[in-house]
Design a protein around this motif. Structure first.
Motif, PDB file in Angstrom:
ATOM      1  N   ARG A   1       0.774  -1.112   0.039  1.00 26.31           N
ATOM      2  CA  ARG A   1       0.136  -0.053   0.016  1.00 26.31           C
ATOM      3  C   ARG A   1       0.776   1.301   0.140  1.00 26.31           C
ATOM      4  O   ARG A   1       1.766   1.365   0.816  1.00 26.31           O
ATOM      5  CB  ARG A   1      -0.729   0.100   1.245  1.00 26.31           C
ATOM      6  N   PHE A   2       0.833   2.166  -0.959  1.00 26.77           N
ATOM      7  CA  PHE A   2       1.335   3.382  -1.033  1.00 26.77           C
ATOM      8  C   PHE A   2       2.765   3.551  -1.451  1.00 26.77           C
ATOM      9  O   PHE A   2       3.505   4.310  -1.425  1.00 26.77           O
ATOM     10  CB  PHE A   2       0.861   4.263   0.220  1.00 26.77           C
ATOM     11  N   GLU A   3       3.158   2.098  -1.936  1.00 25.77           N
ATOM     12  CA  GLU A   3       4.597   2.037  -2.174  1.00 25.77           C
ATOM     13  C   GLU A   3       4.809   2.742  -3.788  1.00 25.77           C
ATOM     14  O   GLU A   3       4.092   3.060  -4.414  1.00 25.77           O
ATOM     15  CB  GLU A   3       4.807   0.556  -2.474  1.00 25.77           C
ATOM     16  N   ARG A   4       6.069   3.165  -3.723  1.00 19.44           N
ATOM     17  CA  ARG A   4       6.506   3.805  -5.052  1.00 19.44           C
ATOM     18  C   ARG A   4       7.434   2.827  -5.622  1.00 19.44           C
ATOM     19  O   ARG A   4       8.162   2.153  -5.177  1.00 19.44           O
ATOM     20  CB  ARG A   4       7.530   4.948  -4.652  1.00 19.44           C
ATOM     21  N   TYR A   5       7.014   2.289  -6.682  1.00 20.32           N
ATOM     22  CA  TYR A   5       7.671   1.239  -7.857  1.00 20.32           C
ATOM     23  C   TYR A   5       8.254   2.007  -8.698  1.00 20.32           C
ATOM     24  O   TYR A   5       7.476   2.747  -9.522  1.00 20.32           O
ATOM     25  CB  TYR A   5       6.789   0.103  -7.889  1.00 20.32           C
ATOM     26  N   VAL A   6       9.537   1.580  -9.302  1.00 17.91           N
ATOM     27  CA  VAL A   6      10.045   2.214 -10.635  1.00 17.91           C
ATOM     28  C   VAL A   6      10.339   1.283 -11.409  1.00 17.91           C
ATOM     29  O   VAL A   6      11.082   0.506 -11.238  1.00 17.91           O
ATOM     30  CB  VAL A   6      11.192   3.445 -10.233  1.00 17.91           C
ATOM     31  N   TYR A   7       9.591   1.392 -12.484  1.00 18.87           N
ATOM     32  CA  TYR A   7       9.921   0.167 -13.531  1.00 18.87           C
ATOM     33  C   TYR A   7      10.881   0.754 -14.546  1.00 18.87           C
ATOM     34  O   TYR A   7      10.873   2.081 -14.921  1.00 18.87           O
ATOM     35  CB  TYR A   7       8.452   0.185 -14.297  1.00 18.87           C
ATOM     36  N   VAL A   8      11.752  -0.014 -14.905  1.00 18.15           N
ATOM     37  CA  VAL A   8      12.948   0.529 -15.944  1.00 18.15           C
ATOM     38  C   VAL A   8      12.723  -0.393 -17.075  1.00 18.15           C
ATOM     39  O   VAL A   8      12.862  -1.434 -17.107  1.00 18.15           O
ATOM     40  CB  VAL A   8      14.364   0.256 -15.186  1.00 18.15           C
ATOM     41  N   SER A   9      12.711   0.204 -18.149  1.00 21.09           N
ATOM     42  CA  SER A   9      12.447  -0.430 -19.479  1.00 21.09           C
ATOM     43  C   SER A   9      13.738  -0.312 -20.178  1.00 21.09           C
ATOM     44  O   SER A   9      14.807   0.182 -19.778  1.00 21.09           O
ATOM     45  CB  SER A   9      11.461   0.234 -20.246  1.00 21.09           C
ATOM     46  N   GLY A  10      13.970  -1.034 -21.306  1.00 22.92           N
ATOM     47  CA  GLY A  10      15.035  -1.242 -21.922  1.00 22.92           C
ATOM     48  C   GLY A  10      15.454   0.053 -22.517  1.00 22.92           C
ATOM     49  O   GLY A  10      16.616   0.127 -23.375  1.00 22.92           O
ATOM     50  N   GLN A  11      14.430   1.010 -22.997  1.00 24.28           N
ATOM     51  CA  GLN A  11      14.718   2.300 -23.122  1.00 24.28           C
ATOM     52  C   GLN A  11      15.727   3.095 -22.453  1.00 24.28           C
ATOM     53  O   GLN A  11      16.433   4.064 -22.818  1.00 24.28           O
ATOM     54  CB  GLN A  11      13.572   2.934 -23.480  1.00 24.28           C
ATOM     55  N   ALA A  12      15.708   2.871 -21.249  1.00 19.16           N
ATOM     56  CA  ALA A  12      16.551   3.653 -20.160  1.00 19.16           C
ATOM     57  C   ALA A  12      17.811   3.107 -20.170  1.00 19.16           C
ATOM     58  O   ALA A  12      18.892   3.794 -19.769  1.00 19.16           O
ATOM     59  CB  ALA A  12      15.983   3.033 -18.807  1.00 19.16           C
ATOM     60  N   LEU A  13      18.276   2.114 -21.173  1.00 19.62           N
ATOM     61  CA  LEU A  13      19.661   1.791 -21.047  1.00 19.62           C
ATOM     62  C   LEU A  13      20.348   2.358 -22.516  1.00 19.62           C
ATOM     63  O   LEU A  13      21.519   2.023 -22.680  1.00 19.62           O
ATOM     64  CB  LEU A  13      19.670   0.388 -21.207  1.00 19.62           C
ATOM     65  N   LYS A  14      19.576   2.837 -23.373  1.00 23.32           N
ATOM     66  CA  LYS A  14      20.034   3.465 -24.440  1.00 23.32           C
ATOM     67  C   LYS A  14      20.484   4.740 -24.650  1.00 23.32           C
ATOM     68  O   LYS A  14      20.113   5.674 -23.652  1.00 23.32           O
ATOM     69  CB  LYS A  14      18.873   3.290 -25.599  1.00 23.32           C
TER      70      LYS A  14
END
Length: 279
Positions: free
Chosen positions: A266-279
């Protein structure tokens, strides 16, 4: 006493505002049910904000509606009160005159009654890509047990394919799996998705509790649609209409151990990192 590092109130709003989200990433805050805040770059999007201080809730909302003045855009999936909340929308609409509210045609009159001016109401027409404040989105039909369609109003229930900050995100809203849904989602190469897992049964339907995918269906859907990371939702808010997200994780572990998933606190911050972040 339970100890938690998760923020609420003004501290949570400050965390949302101050979180830096580089290109190729999305920050996601889980508010309960299917209510989330999504941030990419400087754009902040609320989806189905449900902040009512109601006795029906299993836990209190993280902040008051009038504190949620940082939304660039609010996406509404349908007209049930835990998705288009009559106690939340007026407070949000009154505090930020720039927030744009996107909703199905079935919801637009209610938004007007909640104080959202015409220039701030956008019709979520299914199958059409639209853009607002750095957010590109396409509503797609959802079957909240059944598809409901009106020629003028379009679909009553929708989900959203969101393209923001180099990431494609799918918020399913409330839905079961209907013919063509998997193919539609798979065609968009979704990076991260939020899917309901609370299921349905005739006993709940007899109490006018309309259902969704169950945990097995959501897991199979995520794999079939080629979703990189799946987040289960719609399991935690109301007694008698809940589910154990551990069943979802266990099902994936036993049957699809390479499928990525994340269960949000509940109320967590989750950061999704895609392959685009590596370019």
């Amino acid at each position: 006493m339970e100890k938690s590092n998760v923020k609420t109130g003004e501290a949570l709003i400050q965390e949302i505002n101050e979180t830096r989200v580089p290109y190729g990433m999305l920050a996601i805050w889980f508010l309960g049910q299917v209510s989330v805040v999504i941030k990419g770059g400087d754009t902040i999007v609320y989806v189905d904000p449900y902040l009512a201080d109601s006795s029906y809730r299993r836990f209190q909302p993280p902040f008051r509606p009038e504190e949620a003045f940082n939304a660039d855009c609010v996406l509404i999936t349908h007209d049930h009160i835990d998705h288009m909340d009559p106690d939340t929308i007026p407070g949000m609409a009154s505090k930020n005159s720039d927030t744009v509210f996107v909703a199905p045609g079935y919801c637009l009159n209610s938004l007007a009654e909640f104080g959202v001016q015409p220039q701030r109401r956008d019709h979520a027409k299914t199958g059409e890509w639209q853009e607002v404040k750095g957010l590109r989105y396409m509503p797609i039909p959802a079957a909240h047990e059944e598809l409901e369609y009106d020629q003028e109003l379009d679909h009553r229930f929708v989900g959203y394919i969101i393209q923001l900050n180099g990431v494609t995100f799918y918020h399913a809203g409330d839905t079961t799996i209907y013919p063509g849904l998997i193919e539609t989602v798979r065609a968009e190469n979704v990076d991260c998705a939020l899917l309901p897992i609370n299921g349905r049964d005739p006993f709940r339907l007899a109490r006018d509790i309309v259902g969704n995918m169950n945990f097995r269906e959501a897991a199979e859907f995520a794999v079939a649609a080629g979703i990189d990371t799946v987040i289960p939702a719609h399991y935690d808010m109301f007694e008698g209409n809940s589910e154990n997200p551990g069943y979802f994780v266990d099902y994936l572990y036993k049957n699809y151990p390479t499928q990525k998933s994340h269960v949000m606190a509940r109320f967590e911050r989750y950061v999704y990192v895609s392959g685009q972040a590596l370019k």
